[in-house]
Scaffold this active site. Structure first.
Site, PDB file in Angstrom:
ATOM      1  N   GLU A  56     -71.879   8.326 -12.683  1.00 51.50           N
ATOM      2  CA  GLU A  56     -70.495   8.767 -12.482  1.00 51.50           C
ATOM      3  C   GLU A  56     -70.023   9.518 -13.740  1.00 51.50           C
ATOM      4  O   GLU A  56     -70.429   9.159 -14.860  1.00 51.50           O
ATOM      5  CB  GLU A  56     -69.650   7.489 -12.282  1.00 51.50           C
ATOM      6  N   LYS A  94     -63.847   9.759  -5.058  1.00 51.10           N
ATOM      7  CA  LYS A  94     -63.856   8.285  -5.150  1.00 51.10           C
ATOM      8  C   LYS A  94     -62.601   7.667  -4.527  1.00 51.10           C
ATOM      9  O   LYS A  94     -61.476   7.952  -4.940  1.00 51.10           O
ATOM     10  CB  LYS A  94     -63.985   7.885  -6.615  1.00 51.10           C
ATOM     11  N   CYS A 144     -69.468   4.095  -7.927  1.00 52.48           N
ATOM     12  CA  CYS A 144     -69.224   2.904  -8.742  1.00 52.48           C
ATOM     13  C   CYS A 144     -68.445   1.793  -8.015  1.00 52.48           C
ATOM     14  O   CYS A 144     -68.994   1.122  -7.176  1.00 52.48           O
ATOM     15  CB  CYS A 144     -68.548   3.315 -10.054  1.00 52.48           C
TER      16      CYS A 144
HETATM   17  C1  ACM Z   1     -66.067   1.922 -12.171  1.00 50.30           C
HETATM   18  O1  ACM Z   1     -65.715   2.103 -11.013  1.00 50.30           O
HETATM   19  N1  ACM Z   1     -66.340   2.930 -12.977  1.00 50.30           N
HETATM   20  C2  ACM Z   1     -66.220   0.565 -12.707  1.00 50.30           C
END
Ligand code: ACM
Length: 269
Positions: free
Chosen positions: A38, A109, A142
């Site tokens: 990420e 995200k 993530c």
């Molecule tokens: C995250 O979502 N970077 C912990």
């Protein structure tokens, strides 16, 4: 099919340098599908929206996506990676998947973690699946790992592999949940985490490494330590993810009791 991840330590703010390091760490190693962490090009710990704005790039026209697309064209491979995306005035924590034909998929995200909520807009792209050399691949980023609906949605949409760019900071959590996500959906997962620390605005974050590739039966096929910078690949048979039968009387998907789940309302009511 050969899938791989790159685990490394991005340096905050050094977008060109981080890209260069990725390409040199990948070197001549070969995989059909690579997964990077990420926010691999910028680093993670932003302290203001203005700072994200300065480093974020449009997709697909920004230099990072252009460079990775050229690299994928030269290699005839595919690469999924996380980056800060600038879309108009909005900033997203996004993941893109590019290949020789250009951008295949952009995912923003959905589940923002901790202070990401101060700097990024929550994603507005549905969880989706694209064909990589004939294999359906889904993307999540993530913290999405802690929301089983994300991986389930991708699996129900046909994903045989879930590419999971990450910057994990909660020790041991995603290493466990991603095994469960793989097992409960009978899919392969490839988690590319970063390593190292960032310490900005008085807060220290340690990234946990331990990137991993997991089989549809929840076996860890490859994993890294907490400190290593390395590119790791595994040969998989993606067709193994097509078999959702648990016994001859049980199927992971057709046994679902959607009539009882009452998921639509959310918020626990
Ligand atoms: C995250 O979502 N970077 C912990």
């Amino acid at each position: 099919m050969r899938v791989g991840y790159l685990q490394f330590c991005p340096r905050f703010g050094e977008v060109e340098g981080n890209l260069g390091r990725v390409l040199s760490l990948l070197g001549e190693k070969e995989a059909h599908l690579w997964v990077l962490p990420e926010l691999f090009s910028t680093g993670y710990q932003f302290v203001s929206r203005a700072e994200v704005r300065e480093l974020a790039e449009p997709v697909p026209d920004g230099p990072t996506t252009q460079a990775l697309t050229s690299w994928a064209q030269e290699r005839g491979c595919y690469i999924a990676y996380g980056l800060a995306e600038l879309a108009g005035e909005k900033l997203y924590n996004s993941a893109a998947l590019v290949g020789p034909e250009g951008l295949l998929f952009l995912y923003r995200k959905a589940h923002l973690f901790y202070r990401e909520k101060e700097f990024f807009t929550p994603g507005d792209t549905p969880f989706g699946v694209v064909n990589v050399k004939g294999v359906p691949v889904g993307l999540m980023v993530c913290f999405d790992h802690l929301f089983p609906e994300a991986a389930r949605t991708l699996a129900l949409k046909g994903a045989q592999i879930i590419a999971h760019p990450a910057n994990l900071v909660l020790p041991g959590v995603a290493q466990l949940t991603m095994r469960v996500r793989a097992l409960e959906n009978r899919v392969f997962t490839v988690t590319a985490n970063r390593i190292g620390e960032e310490s900005r605005a008085g807060e220290r974050l340690k990234f946990t490494g331990q990137s991993q590739i997991v089989s549809p039966h929840g076996e860890v096929l490859a994993s890294s330590g907490e400190e290593a910078e390395e590119a790791v690949t595994v040969e998989i048979d993606p067709a193994a993810a097509l078999d959702k039968d648990i016994t001859f009387l049980n199927n992971l998907f057709s046994d679902r009791r959607v009539d009882l789940y009452e998921l639509c309302g959310g918020k626990g009511e």
